[in-house]
Design an enzyme around this catalytic site. Structure first.
Site, PDB file in Angstrom:
ATOM      1  N   GLY A 182       4.273  -0.099   2.636  1.00  0.00           N
ATOM      2  CA  GLY A 182       5.202  -1.174   2.310  1.00  0.00           C
ATOM      3  C   GLY A 182       4.525  -2.167   1.391  1.00  0.00           C
ATOM      4  NE  ARG A 183       8.346  -6.621   0.935  1.00  0.00           N
ATOM      5  CZ  ARG A 183       9.418  -7.396   1.124  1.00  0.00           C
ATOM      6  NH1 ARG A 183       9.836  -8.192   0.144  1.00  0.00           N
ATOM      7  NH2 ARG A 183      10.049  -7.401   2.278  1.00  0.00           N
ATOM      8  CB  ILE A 184       1.140  -5.516   3.784  1.00  0.00           C
ATOM      9  CG1 ILE A 184       1.896  -6.807   4.088  1.00  0.00           C
ATOM     10  CG2 ILE A 184      -0.335  -5.675   4.150  1.00  0.00           C
ATOM     11  CD1 ILE A 184       1.927  -7.175   5.562  1.00  0.00           C
ATOM     12  NE  ARG A 192       9.528   4.051   7.889  1.00  0.00           N
ATOM     13  CZ  ARG A 192      10.278   3.003   8.206  1.00  0.00           C
ATOM     14  NH1 ARG A 192      11.164   3.103   9.187  1.00  0.00           N
ATOM     15  NH2 ARG A 192      10.160   1.853   7.560  1.00  0.00           N
ATOM     16  NE  ARG A 224       3.411  -6.462  15.496  1.00  0.00           N
ATOM     17  CZ  ARG A 224       3.280  -7.467  14.652  1.00  0.00           C
ATOM     18  NH1 ARG A 224       2.123  -7.657  14.037  1.00  0.00           N
ATOM     19  NH2 ARG A 224       4.296  -8.281  14.418  1.00  0.00           N
ATOM     20  CD  GLU A 244      -2.915  -9.121  19.406  1.00  0.00           C
ATOM     21  OE1 GLU A 244      -2.252 -10.181  19.322  1.00  0.00           O
ATOM     22  OE2 GLU A 244      -3.042  -8.337  18.456  1.00  0.00           O
ATOM     23  CG  HIS A 270      -2.435 -11.086  15.659  1.00  0.00           C
ATOM     24  ND1 HIS A 270      -1.622 -10.432  16.544  1.00  0.00           N
ATOM     25  CD2 HIS A 270      -1.809 -10.996  14.451  1.00  0.00           C
ATOM     26  CE1 HIS A 270      -0.546  -9.970  15.920  1.00  0.00           C
ATOM     27  NE2 HIS A 270      -0.633 -10.301  14.644  1.00  0.00           N
ATOM     28  N   GLY A 298      -4.098 -12.431  10.468  1.00  0.00           N
ATOM     29  CA  GLY A 298      -3.698 -11.905   9.166  1.00  0.00           C
ATOM     30  C   GLY A 298      -3.065 -12.930   8.247  1.00  0.00           C
TER      31      GLY A 298
END
Length: 321
Positions: free
Chosen positions: A157-159, A179, A240, A269, A287, A289
């Site tokens: 995806g974009r990241i 996908r 994740r 977490e 976490h 990011g």
């Protein structure tokens, strides 16, 4: 006409909510360090609100059933696995997320993890703090160069695409599995090659995860995957925690099936496994990011704008259900 009532849960920047405050009646919720108490507080009050901005609190069937007047849930982040989006849709509640604000900072953290893993920053830092000045002429004390190495990206995806741009600029080869295969023009821009999952994990020197948390991706990185990876490979996870089987990861690290891991997210977490804490070849961050000053302002603004656009125009900018 009365203003829509919005409950804001999480650490949003107050200075980013100015536009929303002009249109809506805002309440900053009681969200601190006691998640069970916080959930009960929200359950006790959510019925009076038309919209909610939520960071991590779980919005399941119980919460949605209690929220009798709720019309929109705006998640404070790109992830929305803590919201039952299908049940929300059944109850005519719009769910939106914030994909733009987290893109660059999360990709930057992934790149940082790659570089820190390759150059063994965690190991060097802690040995130096313990009074040991390592001899860099010794082979066992040396790290890895990344130029010419293969970056495997799971989830383009974009990241993932931004990480690929960084990697290309640093002379890495980029392969990816997604996908759906990207358009040829995007592949050409990124100099990235689409491969199947097995080829991805077998050929990656750095395997960077950027897939969402779904039933299909749960423990997609498991014992079988680690056995197929190079023993010189590093796992990078800023996506994740549920993507990785923690037991399998610990076993793979102990048995030298992979060279190391860099983790910003965890299955349980905020309690990473103690075995990981004690390993020199594991880098961990809590976490973070999107945890830059600019990113958190932009993220707060994006979450607020989803609500603002919904009540002004009838549609959230980043509606996902």
């Amino acid at each position: 006409m009365s203003k829509a009532k919005i409950l804001v849960l999480g650490g949003l920047r107050d200075d980013a909510l100015t536009d929303l405050k002009e249109v809506c009646d805002i309440t900053i919720g009681l969200v601190g360090h006691r998640p069970d108490d916080d959930r009960q507080w929200v359950l006790d009050h959510i019925a009076e609100y038309d919209g909610v901005i939520v960071a991590k609190m779980i919005f399941d069937k119980q919460m949605i059933d209690t929220a009798k007047n709720l019309k929109i849930i705006s998640t404070y982040g790109v992830g929305f696995d803590h919201v039952d989006t299908e049940y929300a849709k059944e109850n005519e509640i719009v769910v939106s997320n914030c994909p733009e604000s987290v893109l660059r900072p999360t990709a930057e953290l992934a790149l940082t993890m790659i570089l820190a893993s390759a150059r063994r920053i965690r190991y060097y830092d802690h040995t130096l703090r313990e009074g040991v000045f390592l001899n860099a002429d010794e082979y066992d004390n040396q790290g890895y160069s990344i130029e010419g190495k293969t970056l495997g990206i799971l989830g383009m995806g974009r990241i993932g695409q931004q990480v690929a741009r960084f990697a290309k600029a640093l002379g890495m080869k980029v392969i990816y599995h997604n996908r759906h295969q990207l358009d040829e023009k995007i592949e050409a821009e990124l100099d990235a090659k689409y491969v199947d999952f097995d080829e991805l994990i077998k050929n990656a020197d750095f395997l960077s995860l950027h897939a969402p948390a779904t039933d299909e991706t749960y423990h997609i990185i498991n014992a079988d995957v680690f056995k197929q990876m190079k023993d010189t490979a590093f796992l990078i996870n800023v996506a994740r925690g549920s993507l990785v089987d923690s037991d399998a990861l610990i076993s793979a690290l102990k048995n030298d099936e992979i060279a190391g891991a860099a983790l910003d997210v965890f299955e349980n977490e905020p309690h990473p496994r103690q075995e990981l804490v004690e390993m020199d070849n594991v880098i961990m961050t809590p976490h973070v990011g999107s945890a830059t000053h600019v990113a958190r302002f932009n993220l707060s603004k994006e979450a607020a704008n989803n609500v603002l656009s919904f009540f002004k125009d009838g549609k959230a900018i980043n509606q996902i259900n």
